[in-house]
Design a protein around this motif. Sequence first.
Motif, PDB file in Angstrom:
ATOM      1  N   THR A  98       0.853  -1.195   0.000  1.00 29.77           N
ATOM      2  CA  THR A  98       0.000   0.000   0.000  1.00 29.77           C
ATOM      3  C   THR A  98       0.889   1.245   0.000  1.00 29.77           C
ATOM      4  N   GLY A  99       0.298   2.356  -0.372  1.00 33.90           N
ATOM      5  CA  GLY A  99       1.049   3.607  -0.351  1.00 33.90           C
ATOM      6  C   GLY A  99       0.107   4.792  -0.321  1.00 33.90           C
ATOM      7  N   ARG A 100       0.646   5.906   0.159  1.00 32.65           N
ATOM      8  CA  ARG A 100      -0.152   7.136   0.221  1.00 32.65           C
ATOM      9  C   ARG A 100       0.772   8.334   0.067  1.00 32.65           C
ATOM     10  N   VAL A 101       0.317   9.328  -0.676  1.00 34.58           N
ATOM     11  CA  VAL A 101       1.051  10.579  -0.746  1.00 34.58           C
ATOM     12  C   VAL A 101       0.067  11.730  -0.642  1.00 34.58           C
ATOM     13  N   ARG A 102       0.441  12.724   0.171  1.00 38.05           N
ATOM     14  CA  ARG A 102      -0.365  13.935   0.291  1.00 38.05           C
ATOM     15  C   ARG A 102       0.442  15.105  -0.281  1.00 38.05           C
ATOM     16  N   LEU A 103      -0.222  15.906  -1.093  1.00 34.23           N
ATOM     17  CA  LEU A 103       0.420  17.082  -1.682  1.00 34.23           C
ATOM     18  C   LEU A 103      -0.159  18.326  -1.036  1.00 34.23           C
ATOM     19  N   GLY A 104       0.712  19.169  -0.513  1.00 30.85           N
ATOM     20  CA  GLY A 104       0.266  20.365   0.204  1.00 30.85           C
ATOM     21  C   GLY A 104       0.469  21.649  -0.582  1.00 30.85           C
ATOM     22  N   ASP A 105       0.934  22.669   0.107  1.00 28.53           N
ATOM     23  CA  ASP A 105       1.095  23.993  -0.507  1.00 28.53           C
ATOM     24  C   ASP A 105       2.285  24.026  -1.458  1.00 28.53           C
ATOM     25  N   GLN A 106       2.270  25.033  -2.325  1.00 25.81           N
ATOM     26  CA  GLN A 106       3.442  25.297  -3.159  1.00 25.81           C
ATOM     27  C   GLN A 106       4.508  25.994  -2.315  1.00 25.81           C
ATOM     28  N   THR A 107       5.758  25.807  -2.721  1.00 26.40           N
ATOM     29  CA  THR A 107       6.848  26.553  -2.092  1.00 26.40           C
ATOM     30  C   THR A 107       6.737  28.019  -2.534  1.00 26.40           C
ATOM     31  N   PRO A 108       7.361  28.931  -1.807  1.00 31.48           N
ATOM     32  CA  PRO A 108       7.282  30.348  -2.200  1.00 31.48           C
ATOM     33  C   PRO A 108       7.678  30.594  -3.657  1.00 31.48           C
ATOM     34  N   GLY A 110       7.225  28.491  -6.048  1.00 33.23           N
ATOM     35  CA  GLY A 110       6.158  27.931  -6.894  1.00 33.23           C
ATOM     36  C   GLY A 110       6.557  26.738  -7.735  1.00 33.23           C
ATOM     37  N   SER A 111       7.842  26.357  -7.709  1.00 29.63           N
ATOM     38  CA  SER A 111       8.286  25.258  -8.577  1.00 29.63           C
ATOM     39  C   SER A 111       8.089  23.878  -7.957  1.00 29.63           C
ATOM     40  N   ASP A 112       7.837  23.850  -6.639  1.00 31.37           N
ATOM     41  CA  ASP A 112       7.663  22.570  -5.948  1.00 31.37           C
ATOM     42  C   ASP A 112       6.465  22.609  -5.017  1.00 31.37           C
ATOM     43  N   LEU A 113       6.040  21.394  -4.614  1.00 32.33           N
ATOM     44  CA  LEU A 113       4.963  21.240  -3.640  1.00 32.33           C
ATOM     45  C   LEU A 113       5.521  20.515  -2.423  1.00 32.33           C
ATOM     46  N   TYR A 114       5.033  20.906  -1.250  1.00 37.09           N
ATOM     47  CA  TYR A 114       5.356  20.141  -0.047  1.00 37.09           C
ATOM     48  C   TYR A 114       4.564  18.836  -0.102  1.00 37.09           C
ATOM     49  N   LEU A 125       9.917  17.725  -0.970  1.00 41.05           N
ATOM     50  CA  LEU A 125       9.369  18.460  -2.109  1.00 41.05           C
ATOM     51  C   LEU A 125       9.228  17.547  -3.319  1.00 41.05           C
ATOM     52  N   VAL A 126       8.156  17.769  -4.100  1.00 42.37           N
ATOM     53  CA  VAL A 126       8.000  17.136  -5.413  1.00 42.37           C
ATOM     54  C   VAL A 126       7.693  18.259  -6.403  1.00 42.37           C
ATOM     55  N   ALA A 127       8.009  18.025  -7.662  1.00 38.56           N
ATOM     56  CA  ALA A 127       7.798  19.064  -8.676  1.00 38.56           C
ATOM     57  C   ALA A 127       6.316  19.419  -8.799  1.00 38.56           C
ATOM     58  N   THR A 128       6.025  20.707  -8.925  1.00 38.18           N
ATOM     59  CA  THR A 128       4.643  21.182  -9.012  1.00 38.18           C
ATOM     60  C   THR A 128       3.879  20.536 -10.161  1.00 38.18           C
ATOM     61  N   PHE A 129       4.557  20.291 -11.284  1.00 37.92           N
ATOM     62  CA  PHE A 129       3.845  19.790 -12.466  1.00 37.92           C
ATOM     63  C   PHE A 129       3.225  18.405 -12.262  1.00 37.92           C
ATOM     64  N   VAL A 130       3.704  17.643 -11.258  1.00 38.58           N
ATOM     65  CA  VAL A 130       3.157  16.291 -11.067  1.00 38.58           C
ATOM     66  C   VAL A 130       1.683  16.339 -10.661  1.00 38.58           C
ATOM     67  N   GLU A 131       1.283  17.477 -10.083  1.00 39.10           N
ATOM     68  CA  GLU A 131      -0.110  17.592  -9.643  1.00 39.10           C
ATOM     69  C   GLU A 131      -1.072  17.486 -10.820  1.00 39.10           C
ATOM     70  N   THR A 132      -0.607  17.868 -12.029  1.00 37.12           N
ATOM     71  CA  THR A 132      -1.459  17.799 -13.208  1.00 37.12           C
ATOM     72  C   THR A 132      -1.925  16.378 -13.471  1.00 37.12           C
ATOM     73  N   SER A 133      -1.045  15.408 -13.304  1.00 37.12           N
ATOM     74  CA  SER A 133      -1.428  14.019 -13.563  1.00 37.12           C
ATOM     75  C   SER A 133      -2.054  13.337 -12.351  1.00 37.12           C
TER      76      SER A 133
END
Length: 257
Positions: A98-108, A110-114, A125-133
């Motif tokens: 099993t697995g889980r990932v939570r994506l939070g706010d953008q960094t100041p 804007g290029s990454d997400l917490y 941090l993960v790249a902001t663009f991953v949220e699109t998929s």
Amino acid sequence: RSDTEVKEKVFAVAADDIEELRVTAKGETSVLRKTDGTWLLVEPVATDADQNEVTALLGGLTSLEITREVDPKAANLAEFGLTAPKSDITFKAKGGVTGRVRLGDQTPAGSDLYAVRGDESRVFLVATFVETSLARSAFELRDKRVLRFERDKADGLEITADGRVPVTFTRTNSDWRVTAPVNARGDYGAIEGLLTRLSTTMMSGIETTDLTDLKKYGLNQPSSSIIVKAGSTSATLAVGTSADGKAYARDLARPMV
């Protein structure tokens, strides 16, 4: 640090091994399950899933990389928008994985997400663009074809428009013929082109699942209808009134406009 440094992956799981997904994004939760190799949407409605959308989501999930660690043991996840995350994705895979990932706010910048994995308090941090998929709504994940039929097996077509006499076409092997109101050779390219459009046209939205007032959409007496026959089965698309460049329509096999 070299430019070829291998980044840590969030999950060590193969996309093909994942069998269930729960996606909370855009204010709603969707649950998908793989049955006999095909993905189905089971919540908030039970329907076929858009296989391409799910494949993109799985690709984004299994290739997700940690850009940088922010805090190995964060005392307050709320600081990073991770206690009520915009996106929360969990999965179940073969072998009880099993697995889980939570994506939070953008960094100041804007290029990454917490982000945070599972129930851990390690923020990375993960790249902001991953949220699109990954952040997909139930509508985006569902099968959006306006008419569902087996394209390769289509052997009959009936078109009714503007109250005129229906025109029917029948395919024998690779020949299409007009069989009513006259008997004549059909335009193979035009008919095949229409069937391809019908099989690939997607709905732009679901107006309602309440069919008590079809008159409101011009679907009590549709302006046109198309019946596609494939062997012993048939699928019917009714088209009603238009508004803002879009037409109301319904597949008679499904309770929605």
